[in-house]
Design a protein around this motif. Structure first.
Motif, PDB file in Angstrom:
ATOM      1  N   HIS A 185      61.002  60.712 100.841  1.00 53.96           N
ATOM      2  CA  HIS A 185      60.212  59.644 101.427  1.00 53.96           C
ATOM      3  C   HIS A 185      59.001  59.294 100.566  1.00 53.96           C
ATOM      4  N   ARG A 204      57.190  67.901 105.974  1.00 54.06           N
ATOM      5  CA  ARG A 204      56.101  66.933 106.116  1.00 54.06           C
ATOM      6  C   ARG A 204      54.900  67.321 105.248  1.00 54.06           C
ATOM      7  N   THR A 235      69.754  67.682 110.534  1.00 59.54           N
ATOM      8  CA  THR A 235      68.721  67.304 109.568  1.00 59.54           C
ATOM      9  C   THR A 235      67.471  68.144 109.810  1.00 59.54           C
ATOM     10  N   PRO A 276      56.473  62.337 106.761  1.00 54.73           N
ATOM     11  CA  PRO A 276      57.702  62.917 106.189  1.00 54.73           C
ATOM     12  C   PRO A 276      57.708  62.799 104.668  1.00 54.73           C
ATOM     13  N   THR A 279      63.190  67.968 108.442  1.00 52.06           N
ATOM     14  CA  THR A 279      62.217  67.189 107.671  1.00 52.06           C
ATOM     15  C   THR A 279      61.025  68.046 107.261  1.00 52.06           C
ATOM     16  N   THR A 326      63.728  64.870 103.738  1.00 49.09           N
ATOM     17  CA  THR A 326      64.643  65.125 104.846  1.00 49.09           C
ATOM     18  C   THR A 326      65.925  65.749 104.310  1.00 49.09           C
TER      19      THR A 326
END
Length: 436
Positions: free
Chosen positions: A383, A341, A337, A395, A339, A398
């Motif tokens: 998110h 941000r 994974t 986040p 992420t 993802t």
């Protein structure tokens, strides 16, 4: 006009080259000429290069209402028609023109079945940035997409909903023509899209049909005018064939829900069936369910109530089990994974659906060619959605994949396609219009 086959025999007085010239020059094709052309292509008597030229002529010149009706009927007549008249409940189907995060079929089919209708949902696989319903469901252990007609009828009678692949006998001319359009730059033709969708849906034999026509960057139709023309064409084709048809125009500028991919979308659909899930997925599921139930003549139940009662979840579990799946099996998880941000405080004002779809595709959730495999665990979790307040370092996105080498190109697809500003954007309604 005269056309000769390999034995030198005249075939019904038509010549593919002459028909191409008529359409190329803006003329109108007679119904019997269209019937010969489509039938001949299905039988292999009209060559791929000739049908490619005709598809391009239609792309630029279009088809009038009579031509489009004849073209669709000819496509249907190249194969079989299914018959659900023996079922104990009315049938109604839904078709979406495709988008990013569009998992609506998964909660919708069992919900409508729980309300008393039968949903013969013939679905497809993803190609490019739009996900395929069958690819998503195949993330469930044991689930199979291929059903015989007898299995489909049994599932509809026992459970009320079946989601499966269309058999090769339904509008086989469309199968050949669709593959040809994909490699000749003629996919975006409104009459060819309309006839492709409606030939299969009419041949399927459903009693009524509801269309979800997506509009926006993540859809085939990028603007409302094009989407409206497509919706009106399909509604008219359904009506002319005796299938009550309506369409909702729905927004696809940002992904639907918070998941785009395969297993991640199944998980989100199960959340909706459990009474939770993102508001936009719930709202569209209920709106389409109400439209389908009205078309099926069922007016004594509110699908929103059934969604909260758990009865739709019961149908989902049965629907999965009837097709060999284990609804309790854990869904595939990604090996890697990454992420993305937030780089500042503010409000998320943009998250482009096409960029998210391309990123999910590059992670392995989709395919470039029909024969390519897909990764069940690949996809994207969001998110935040446009309008949400975010803080620096929070986040936003993802990425899921089984192949970490895919992550850089997926990040590249997202770069520059999300924005954070000081003020919240105006929220646009998910449902733009209804056409019937």
């Amino acid at each position: 006009m005269a056309n000769q086959n390999d034995a030198g025999q005249t075939v019904r007085g038509f010549d593919a080259q002459e028909l191409i010239k008529i359409k190329r020059d803006g003329g109108v094709l007679a119904p019997d000429a269209i019937d010969w052309l489509i039938g001949g292509y299905a039988r292999g008597e009209v060559a791929d290069e000739q049908m490619s030229a005709m598809a391009m002529a239609v792309f630029f010149r279009g088809l009038d209402d009579a031509e489009l009706s004849a073209w669709t009927t000819a496509m249907i007549n190249t194969g079989e028609r299914m018959d659900f008249s023996g079922l104990s409940r009315p049938t109604v189907d839904k078709h979406s023109t495709g988008g990013v995060g569009d998992k609506i079929t998964l909660p919708l089919a069992p919900l409508v079945a729980a309300c008393g209708a039968a949903v013969p949902q013939l679905s497809g696989r993803g190609l490019g940035h739009t996900g395929g319903t069958l690819d998503k469901l195949e993330a469930i252990a044991g689930w199979r997409a291929e059903l015989s007609n007898a299995e489909m009828l049994a599932g509809l009678e026992e459970v009320g909903a079946v989601v499966c692949a269309a058999g090769s006998g339904l509008a086989p001319a469309d199968r050949r023509l669709y593959a040809l359009r994909d490699v000749t730059g003629t996919v975006e033709s409104i009459p060819l899209i309309a006839s492709s969708i409606m030939s299969k849906k009419i041949a399927e034999g459903t009693g009524a049909l509801v269309l979800d026509v997506k509009v926006g960057s993540g859809a085939f139709m990028r603007d409302i005018d094009s989407a409206t023309r497509l919706a009106r064409a399909m509604v008219a084709l359904g009506r002319d064939a005796g299938v009550p048809t309506s369409a909702l125009l729905t927004r696809m500028d940002t992904p639907l829900g918070l998941a785009a991919g395969n297993a991640v979308e199944v998980a989100e659909a199960v959340e909706v069936l459990a009474g939770g899930g993102p508001a936009d997925v719930v709202d569209l599921t209920v709106a389409l369910a109400r439209e389908m139930l009205a078309a099926a003549g069922i007016s004594d139940v509110d699908p929103a109530d059934l969604l909260n009662s758990g009865r739709a979840m019961d149908v989902w579990r049965k629907m999965i089990m009837v097709q060999g799946g284990d609804p309790d099996a854990p869904l595939p998880q990604p090996r890697d994974t990454e992420t993305v941000r937030a780089d500042r405080d503010g409000y998320l004002t943009e998250l482009d659906a096409l960029a998210v779809g391309v990123a999910a595709w590059r992670l392995g959730a989709g395919r470039a060619r029909k024969e390519d495999p897909v990764q069940a665990a690949a996809g994207i979790l969001l998110h935040a959605k446009p309008g949400d307040q975010v803080t620096a370092g929070q986040p936003l996105i993802t990425l899921h994949t089984d192949d970490p080498a895919r992550i850089p190109r997926a990040l590249q697809a997202l770069d520059g396609h999300w924005q954070i500003a000081d003020t919240a954007p105006a929220r646009s309604p998910l449902i733009i219009d209804r056409i019937a």
